[in-house]
Each structure stands twice: as C-alpha cells, then as structure tokens.
Design an enzyme around this catalytic site. Structure first.
Site: not given
Ligand code: ASP
Length: 330
Positions: A17, A59, A92-93
């Site tokens: 993101t 990710s 971030t995942d």
C-alpha cells in the site's frame, strides 16, 4: 537532539500500500512508479538515500523466495557497498513474515528496518511517507545496531520476532502482544527502552517448500492434518488451543505425521502468552510433547512457520530442529 553523521541508507522498495494510490473509484491499486521512491524531502544533508526498487508486489504475493532475494540483496549491500543501514518498504499483510525471515537469516551488523503504510500515497491522512521517514531515522541511528531486524510504524519500534499486524485498516495496526514495542520515535529523538536478550541467526542458501500452517478449533478432527500426510510435506505448524492443546480427534492424524518423520510445531492461537506443556489430558500439551510435538515459545503461527522453514532449509532435523524451533525466548 539526534546527532547524525552523513549515513548511506539503502531503501529497498518491494511494493504494498505504501507504493499504491487510490483511483477515482476509491480502489487502491499498484503504480508503475513508486510515489515514495521519488520523495527526497527526507532528512536532507543527513542521509544519502540509495534507492533500489527491487519488487512491486502486493504483500500477499510475497513468497519465501522473494524474502530470500531481499536477504541476498542486503548481504550484498553489507559486503560490497558502504551501506550504514537498510530500510525496506513492504505491504503490511506479510511484512512480519519477511521481517522475521530476515531477522533469522541475517548476521546483525547494520540496522535493517521494515515499514509500510495503511493508507496509500494519495489518500487523506496517508501514513506512508511519514513511516518511511521514521524508518530512515531508525536505520540511521547508532542505537539501532544489534537490535535485530526492526519494524517501524506509527512512531513505534518493534522487533521482527514478536510484532504482528492486529487490525485490518487502523494505522496503529502493528503491535507486539505480551512484550510491547522496544522503542519510540519522538519528534527529535529515537528512544529505545528495551531489547531482546538473545538473537539467533541461521543463514540458508535456499528455501524449501512444503511447510504448512493450520489453526485448531473446537471439534477439529484429523482430516486437514491427514491431507498433509504427503511425501512433499516437510513440516507443519499448528496454532493450538490455549496454552497449546488439541482436540482428541486430531491425535491419530498427528501421530501418523510424526510416524512419517514430519515435524509438528505447536504455538497458541491466543494472541498473548506462550505455548507450554501444562495439561495432561487427551490432547493436552504434556501429552502432545510426549508424542513428539514441539511446543514453540512465544511466536505466532506465521512466525513459527518461517522459523520451521528456515530450520529445515538449513538442513536441521531431529533434536537439533526441535531445539531451534522451540527456543524462541531463552
Ligand atoms: N494488502 C496490502 C499489502 O500487504 C496492505 C498493505 O500494504 O498495507 O500489500
């Protein structure tokens, strides 16, 4: 006041993101050009920022092979380039998995800091550039040496080993359950107030496939576990119940995998605390340990899977592998 000498910081961009934008329909989509990579507003005169747009992946597309490539890139930067610290921007995942992969495989010489964003580059309240700047400040700070791979988001510094994403959208998503962050960013200063007692490094020259993760639930039987009873299965992590227990109907399947020398590692599906052998009933942690299941202290399921994967990829087996995977805290 933070005192900087000019430092060479390598920024490795991998996507997520932080490198995306919102389109006219409000959908967040990847860009061909990373809006963060062109930003030069950061710490002028204090940082020589070297940019490597290595990947542009959401990710969920990141694999252990991608993590391995990032590891090699950092090792090259350390060995051949005069780099003082590395910042990695990442979705971030799966950020915590890449961070822990690097923490386990890199000799901790220069600071390595991962960051990301919860709001894309053109959204109101976008946190990407701020987090990027914070990560650079931490990577350039002399105190960051020897702290293991770090994750910097939302003014907090977390260890790769214990940080986890806890909220789908909130900017304060990265937390370290049980232990808390190890440092903070003030406006002028980076402050560390705790550190890990031990760190362990186990470099690998490739990554294996076939290491799986399952979550236990009330009434679980052995079907999913039996489905993994394959020659290609190298290891299994189970997020067990409570302190590390399983429903009794899973036990015959657990035994079948262990009989086929497939290592099984148990963590807790609880958000806080440590898996340990407390209960001596059918499926209790004590019995699971007697069967040969390894209880892993303190890691969550996805981190334990990375650790098992690294241990297996490094050629560890038997008691050596058990010790490596169980021994997260001491
Ligand atoms: N789904 C996005 C990713 O991990 C989320 C993010 O970057 O925060 O790539």
């Amino acid at each position: 006041m933070e005192v900087f000498k000019l430092k060479n910081i390598l920024a490795i961009h991998t996507g997520g993101t932080i490198s995306m934008s919102q389109n006219e329909n409000g959908e967040v989509v990847p860009n061909n050009e990373n809006p963060i990579a062109s930003q030069q507003v950061i710490l002028k005169g204090k940082i020589n920022l070297i940019t490597d747009e290595m990947f542009n992946l959401p990710s969920p597309h990141v694999t252990p092979e991608v993590m391995f490539e990032i590891k090699k890139r950092i090792q090259k930067a350390e060995a051949e380039e005069k780099i003082d610290g590395v910042v990695i921007t990442h979705g971030t995942d799966t950020l915590e998995e890449t961070a822990y992969f690097l923490d386990l495989t890199l000799q901790n010489t220069i600071p390595v800091v991962l960051t990301g964003a919860m709001r894309s580059s053109n959204e109101v309240g976008s946190d990407g550039l701020y987090n990027f700047q914070s990560a650079i400040r931490v990577a350039a700070d002399d105190q960051s040496y020897g702290k293991g791979v770090l994750v910097v988001m939302n003014d907090e510094i977390h260890t790769a080993r214990y940080v986890t994403k806890t909220h789908t959208t909130n900017v304060a998503t990265f937390r370290t359950p049980t232990f808390g962050p190890i440092g903070l960013l003030e406006k002028e200063q980076v402050i560390f107030f705790q550190s890990l007692i031990n760190s362990e490094v186990c470099d690998v020259d490739h990554v294996e496939k076939g290491v799986y993760l399952l979550k236990a639930y009330a009434g679980m039987d052995g079907m999913q576990i039996d489905a993994l009873n394959q020659e290609s299965t190298k290891g299994l992590v189970i997020e067990g119940l409570g302190a590390g227990n399983l429903p009794p109907k899973t036990l015959p399947a657990v035994q079948r995998l262990l009989d086929n020398n497939i290592p099984i590692v148990m963590v807790s599906r609880c958000y806080n605390g440590i898996a340990q052998g407390i209960y001596d009933y059918e499926g209790g942690g004590i019995q699971l340990q007697k069967m040969g299941v390894t209880l892993c202290k303190g890691l969550n399921g996805q981190k334990a899977r990375i650790k098992l994967l690294i241990g297996i990829s490094a050629g560890k087996s038997g008691e050596d592998l058990k010790h490596f995977v169980s021994d997260a805290i001491s």
